[in-house]
Design an enzyme around this catalytic site. Structure first.
Site, PDB file in Angstrom:
ATOM      1  N   THR A 278       0.851  -1.180   0.000  1.00  0.00           N
ATOM      2  CA  THR A 278       0.000   0.000   0.000  1.00  0.00           C
ATOM      3  C   THR A 278       0.895   1.240   0.000  1.00  0.00           C
ATOM      4  O   THR A 278       2.120   1.139  -0.148  1.00  0.00           O
ATOM      5  CB  THR A 278      -1.007  -0.054   1.164  1.00  0.00           C
ATOM      6  OG1 THR A 278      -1.938   1.026   1.016  1.00  0.00           O
ATOM      7  CG2 THR A 278      -0.325   0.041   2.524  1.00  0.00           C
TER       8      THR A 278
ATOM      9  N   LYS B  28       3.612   1.310  -4.044  1.00  0.00           N
ATOM     10  CA  LYS B  28       3.096   0.554  -5.192  1.00  0.00           C
ATOM     11  C   LYS B  28       3.903   0.758  -6.479  1.00  0.00           C
ATOM     12  O   LYS B  28       4.045  -0.173  -7.275  1.00  0.00           O
ATOM     13  CB  LYS B  28       1.623   0.901  -5.415  1.00  0.00           C
ATOM     14  CG  LYS B  28       0.734   0.423  -4.262  1.00  0.00           C
ATOM     15  CD  LYS B  28      -0.718   0.762  -4.515  1.00  0.00           C
ATOM     16  CE  LYS B  28      -1.562   0.349  -3.305  1.00  0.00           C
ATOM     17  NZ  LYS B  28      -3.001   0.593  -3.546  1.00  0.00           N
TER      18      LYS B  28
ATOM     19  N   ASN C 100       0.049  -3.760  -6.387  1.00  0.00           N
ATOM     20  CA  ASN C 100      -0.330  -3.899  -4.970  1.00  0.00           C
ATOM     21  C   ASN C 100      -0.191  -5.333  -4.486  1.00  0.00           C
ATOM     22  O   ASN C 100      -0.548  -5.643  -3.357  1.00  0.00           O
ATOM     23  CB  ASN C 100      -1.732  -3.345  -4.687  1.00  0.00           C
ATOM     24  CG  ASN C 100      -2.853  -4.257  -5.148  1.00  0.00           C
ATOM     25  OD1 ASN C 100      -2.660  -5.070  -6.046  1.00  0.00           O
ATOM     26  ND2 ASN C 100      -4.023  -4.108  -4.546  1.00  0.00           N
TER      27      ASN C 100
ATOM     28  N   ALA D 184      -3.508  10.812  -9.706  1.00  0.00           N
ATOM     29  CA  ALA D 184      -2.990  10.003 -10.816  1.00  0.00           C
ATOM     30  C   ALA D 184      -1.748   9.238 -10.372  1.00  0.00           C
ATOM     31  O   ALA D 184      -0.859   8.948 -11.170  1.00  0.00           O
ATOM     32  CB  ALA D 184      -2.689  10.900 -12.014  1.00  0.00           C
ATOM     33  N   GLY D 185      -1.691   8.915  -9.075  1.00  0.00           N
ATOM     34  CA  GLY D 185      -0.600   8.087  -8.549  1.00  0.00           C
ATOM     35  C   GLY D 185      -0.912   6.617  -8.774  1.00  0.00           C
ATOM     36  O   GLY D 185      -1.683   6.262  -9.672  1.00  0.00           O
ATOM     37  N   GLY D 186      -0.342   5.778  -7.932  1.00  0.00           N
ATOM     38  CA  GLY D 186      -0.500   4.338  -8.112  1.00  0.00           C
ATOM     39  C   GLY D 186      -1.949   3.903  -8.169  1.00  0.00           C
ATOM     40  O   GLY D 186      -2.355   3.174  -9.081  1.00  0.00           O
ATOM     41  N   ALA D 187      -2.757   4.375  -7.221  1.00  0.00           N
ATOM     42  CA  ALA D 187      -4.154   3.926  -7.170  1.00  0.00           C
ATOM     43  C   ALA D 187      -4.941   4.440  -8.368  1.00  0.00           C
ATOM     44  O   ALA D 187      -5.685   3.697  -9.012  1.00  0.00           O
ATOM     45  CB  ALA D 187      -4.805   4.387  -5.859  1.00  0.00           C
TER      46      ALA D 187
ATOM     47  N   ARG E  27       1.999  13.497 -14.352  1.00  0.00           N
ATOM     48  CA  ARG E  27       1.333  12.241 -14.028  1.00  0.00           C
ATOM     49  C   ARG E  27      -0.003  12.109 -14.753  1.00  0.00           C
ATOM     50  O   ARG E  27      -0.387  11.031 -15.195  1.00  0.00           O
ATOM     51  CB  ARG E  27       1.104  12.126 -12.514  1.00  0.00           C
ATOM     52  CG  ARG E  27       2.400  12.055 -11.721  1.00  0.00           C
ATOM     53  CD  ARG E  27       2.252  11.262 -10.438  1.00  0.00           C
ATOM     54  NE  ARG E  27       1.284  11.810  -9.497  1.00  0.00           N
ATOM     55  CZ  ARG E  27       1.145  11.359  -8.248  1.00  0.00           C
ATOM     56  NH1 ARG E  27       1.918  10.378  -7.806  1.00  0.00           N
ATOM     57  NH2 ARG E  27       0.260  11.890  -7.440  1.00  0.00           N
TER      58      ARG E  27
END
Lengths: 263, 263
Positions: free
Chosen positions: B67, B71, B92, B133-136, B161
């Protein structure tokens, strides 16, 4: 219920399937309301140092327990050693201090003696045969002497290990530790298996219980199986026996204190 | 009851106190009779690679969940990446194959869409505002598009991103992802917080729900607290809300399959 706030204790061994510490420690956590969990890690010897170094970076790690064959290496890995760990040259518990340094302890000897006493077995004045001068044997010998054992005859095919154990003990308990010989077997009160023999189904017996005198207590430190071939053979000869689990159950309270996990 | 034979799954985060995966996965293990345990590991970003490398040497480790903020790094660390991980550029879940190689997966997007559908929320034909607009965010966007979302307006102060997410999506879903602007807010059907804002008590809101049209669904991916400030504010405005936990509960079955932990 394991939450994200749980403190972590790991038990490292190779193999690890036999370890009982997770069950006993997790039961203690539940009883005391400690938010923690103990899990097994199966790690081969060449990887131990890498794994310990990485565990140093796990912030919710509270402690590491070590079993065969990692106790000598864990003691060498630590930054500081307790008197018991220093004397045994082996460690079965590592605590990472807030400054990141690893402290080594060895509760095997204390746990073994406590386990005997809890079962009503006298240690004071007894003559003991100790089989195995590895990590466990080197932890148990000083604890037995400290509790008043009269003498210890040490058996190990590696004579250098026997000499090392004797030399270490000589400083504090002169004349009470000797290299064991065949003649000793019929004359001792307690015979202790401190080797890993008995963990695997095909293992040889660490010694022949038929050579012991009647009434000699046969104690094992192997916990899995609960009744090892040695204990089974001893019981068939009518000798009193003492299971390996007692050495562990006598250590649980010490672990909790060492890791700062009391509520 | 955790024995020495337990398979191990770890959840790595920084912080890690908020993670719910151990509780959900351990409940699934109990339900399915799997001899396994999931525990949290608190690891700071500079230490992630060391810890993952060391975990590769832990023979009873069956998988790693990751988490915030690990990620992206976990995806880069892996030897192989699934289509979902490749597309999101983040992972993840890591599985160590028998040959020692690490396979990366990303179940966040699939879990988020499954979670919406399980709660009776339609995805097909919907216009979505995605915050973060990150990992998730990069995992959720393709899953929404794959499930038939009409369009996604992406909000992130880091314009590079946003462009990267749009460029990746353009290949498969041309014209359906755009950079979000103020005018979008009143025109979308679903607003998704895919930032970590809301995990800490003093966090700003990721967006102002008062700017949304009536009936807009406000969905959060933050799981702890269960009702984030954002969801609380949205509910006070009379908007329908969707909690973060649904994204996780929709992933549990996928984890079990990926780690080979079904009985």
């Amino acid at each position: 219920m394991i939450s994200g706030t749980a403190d972590l204790v790991v038990v490292i061994g190779d193999p690890v399937a036999q370890v009982r510490a997770p069950a006993l420690l997790n039961a203690a956590f539940a009883r005391l309301g400690v938010d923690g969990v103990t899990v097994p890690l199966h790690v081969a010897p060449p990887q131990l140092e890498n794994v310990l170094s990485a565990l140093g970076a796990v912030e919710n790690l509270r402690g590491v327990l070590l079993t065969v064959p990692h106790k000598l290496a864990a003691c060498a890995f630590a930054d500081r050693r307790s008197a018991a760990a220093e004397q045994a040259g082996s460690a079965n518990a590592l605590w990472r201090a807030p400054n990141g340094r690893w402290h080594a302890e060895n509760f095997d000897g204390l746990g073994f003696v406590t386990g005997l006493q809890d079962e009503g077995r006298r240690v004071e004045g007894r003559d003991v045969a100790l089989f195995g001068a590895g990590g466990a044997g080197r932890a148990i010998a000083p604890a037995l002497l400290d509790a008043g054992a009269a003498s210890i005859a040490v058996f190990d095919p590696d004579e250098a290990r026997v000499d090392e154990l004797r030399t270490r003990a000589e400083r504090w308990w002169p004349g009470r530790v000797r290299r064991g010989g065949v003649a000793d077997l019929a004359q001792i009160d307690v015979a202790v298996n401190a080797t890993p023999l008995g963990m695997r189904p095909g293992d040889d017996l660490p010694f022949d219980p038929a050579k012991l005198a009647g009434g000699t207590l046969v104690a094992d430190i192997v916990m899995e199986p609960e009744i090892t071939r040695l204990l089974h053979a001893a019981a068939e000869l009518g000798l009193p026996t003492h299971q390996g689990i007692h050495m562990l159950s006598g250590q649980i309270d010490h672990y909790l204190s060492f890791f700062g996990l009391r509520n």
